[in-house]
Enzyme design. Structure first.
Site, PDB file in Angstrom:
ATOM      1  CB  CYS A 334      42.739  48.434  37.256  1.00 34.62           C
ATOM      2  SG  CYS A 334      43.270  46.712  37.481  1.00 34.62           S
ATOM      3  CG  HIS A 437      43.270  48.271  32.306  1.00 36.51           C
ATOM      4  ND1 HIS A 437      43.846  49.351  32.931  1.00 36.51           N
ATOM      5  CD2 HIS A 437      43.482  47.201  33.112  1.00 36.51           C
ATOM      6  CE1 HIS A 437      44.398  48.950  34.063  1.00 36.51           C
ATOM      7  NE2 HIS A 437      44.188  47.653  34.201  1.00 36.51           N
TER       8      HIS A 437
END
Length: 497
Positions: A334, A437
């Protein structure tokens, strides 16, 4: 009157174990055949989870929901504050971003937030037999009481009975309890039905005199003393305080280093790696160089541009470049993925002042912050190992560039949506990144990654099973050391203001 009974766990301070006490009590109540829901009016954390309807809540409430056997709902944590700077945070209301606020400004949000908090709470009370509520920070922050929606501000609104938890491992727990009693006005003291002493090391009988002293000075019931539970370390931590306890070397000696960014987010991504016997996971604090390692992971960040400047201020950019020259592997997740590119632009001022900064230049990609926030669960395949992956996306921005033509992942299509690529792989395959994630929670992918780095397939580790086993161990531990019957008897039906 609501359908469900409720019980609220508050603390004498932050990180006294409120989240895990609620999770353990939730698992106990579920074992007894009750329909249980967790609730936290307001949470401050950059560790978040994606709900099935595309919202986000604090990661602690996701763990508590798992203990309850319940699907995640935005109503379990209606207000989530995600710090971006030391004085400002993103405000998420019922799963959706509602704006940003500086600390001084946020107190003025109470009147518009409290109705949403109460709405979410009563939605849950209509679904359950028992709602377990978690407070935030300290019960006795009297300087913040006027704008409080998280502790006594909420408890008094619904007349929720309260259990006060204190952490004896920090020392001074008698003063914490008695001091809290002294600072609370009589009507709020009356809501506290008793207290729990948490994280005791040694023979609990040695604290009998302490319990007597707290009872004498407060009149509160002692529900018990909870000894230190090593199995709790296998459960995801919510607060970055937990990152001060780095993992030690495993017998296989696979060295993985993770820089502790100032706004590190969703760091529970790393938890599955801590359980691998072959892995030595080191969280590198500010001011220390990145060590020689086999793999460096750049984690998520709530403020990518700010944390990129922080990264450089530690000299970690120089360490990372040396790591790559030595042939080391890098994975960015991310915000960490965004940092690996050639540039990051923020034309709308999402993270602060509008601007454009150079990235670390290890991937030929460019990121533009802006647009709607991606909050979706996803499954797919890692293109390098062929292993299945699963997790969730939680980011703002679009990343493009030549290295995106070699995506790290292929994610399965949602209904009506074709399979899509995610992430990028550098020209030599050693630097990779993606937006997913939870990547390391996929047992097959984690094993394939370790095998690629060591040449040896690790023994199977079922991460999800280990979390459930730890929840069961936590519930057993609380059953053995607390007066559970008295605790549940203290629960009462809330009022509807």
């Amino acid at each position: 009157m609501a359908t469900a009974r409720c019980l609220m766990v508050m603390g004498t301070g932050s990180d006294v174990g409120k989240s895990l006490l609620v999770a353990g009590l939730a698992r106990i109540a579920r074992r007894r055949g009750l329909t249980v829901r967790p609730f936290k009016p307001q949470n401050m954390s950059n560790n978040a989870a994606v709900t099935a309807d595309g919202g986000e809540i604090g990661r602690a409430q996701a763990l508590q929901a798992r203990a309850c056997g319940a699907a995640l709902s935005v109503h379990m944590n209606p207000v989530l504050l995600k710090p971006q700077t030391d004085i400002g945070a993103q405000v998420v209301v019922q799963g959706r971003m509602a704006g940003t606020a500086r600390a001084a400004e946020y107190r003025g949000w109470r009147d518009r937030l409290m109705p949403r908090v109460l709405e979410s709470f009563h939605i849950l009370t209509d679904q359950a037999d028992l709602v377990l509520i978690e407070g935030a920070g300290s019960v006795s922050e009297v300087n913040l009481r006027a704008g409080d929606i998280a502790n006594m501000g909420f408890a008094t609104a619904v007349q929720a009975p309260v259990v006060l938890a204190g952490d004896i491992d920090r020392g001074g727990v008698i003063a914490q309890m008695v001091g809290s009693h002294m600072l609370l006005p009589p009507d709020e003291r009356a809501l506290i039905k008793g207290f729990i002493i948490n994280r005791f090391r040694g023979d609990v009988r040695l604290f009998d005199g302490g319990l007597d002293e707290i009872r004498r000075r407060t009149g509160w019931t002692a529900f018990g003393v909870v000894p230190w539970l090593p199995a709790a370390a296998r459960l995801p931590a919510e607060d970055a305080v937990a990152l001060d306890m780095p993992g030690g070397p495993g017998p296989g000696g696979l060295k993985i280093a993770v820089p502790m960014l100032s706004r590190i987010a969703n760091f529970d991504d790393l938890d599955p790696l801590k359980l691998e016997p072959q892995v030595a996971l080191t969280m590198v604090p500010p001011g220390q160089p990145l060590p020689v390692a086999d793999l460096i992971i750049l984690p998520g960040s709530k403020a990518t541009i700010g944390d990129l400047a922080f990264f450089r201020a530690q000299g970690w950019d120089i360490d990372l470049a040396a790591h790559v020259r030595r042939g080391g592997r890098v994975i960015g997740i991310c915000g960490g993925y965004q940092m690996l590119g050639r540039s990051i632009s923020d034309p709308e001022g999402i993270e602060g002042e509008p601007g454009h900064v150079a990235g670390l230049g290890l991937l030929d990609i460019h990121t533009r912050l802006g647009g709607d926030k991606s909050l979706i669960e996803a499954t797919g395949t890692d293109r390098i190992t062929g292993a299945a992956v699963h997790g969730y996306e939680m980011h703002i921005g679009v990343t493009t560039g030549p290295d995106c033509a070699r995506p790290m992942l292929m994610l399965a299509g949602q209904p009506g949506v074709a399979e899509r690529a995610d992430g990028a792989v550098g020209h030599d395959g050693r630097v990779t990144g993606c937006y997913l994630h939870g990547l390391f929670g996929a047992d097959g992918y984690r094993a394939a990654l370790i095998e690629a780095l060591t040449g040896r397939r690790p023994a199977p580790v079922d991460y999800q099973r280990s979390v459930d086993q730890a929840l069961d161990a936590l519930a057993d531990h609380l059953e053995a050391n607390l007066d559970i019957e008295a605790l549940f008897a203290a629960a009462a039906r809330p009022v509807r203001p």
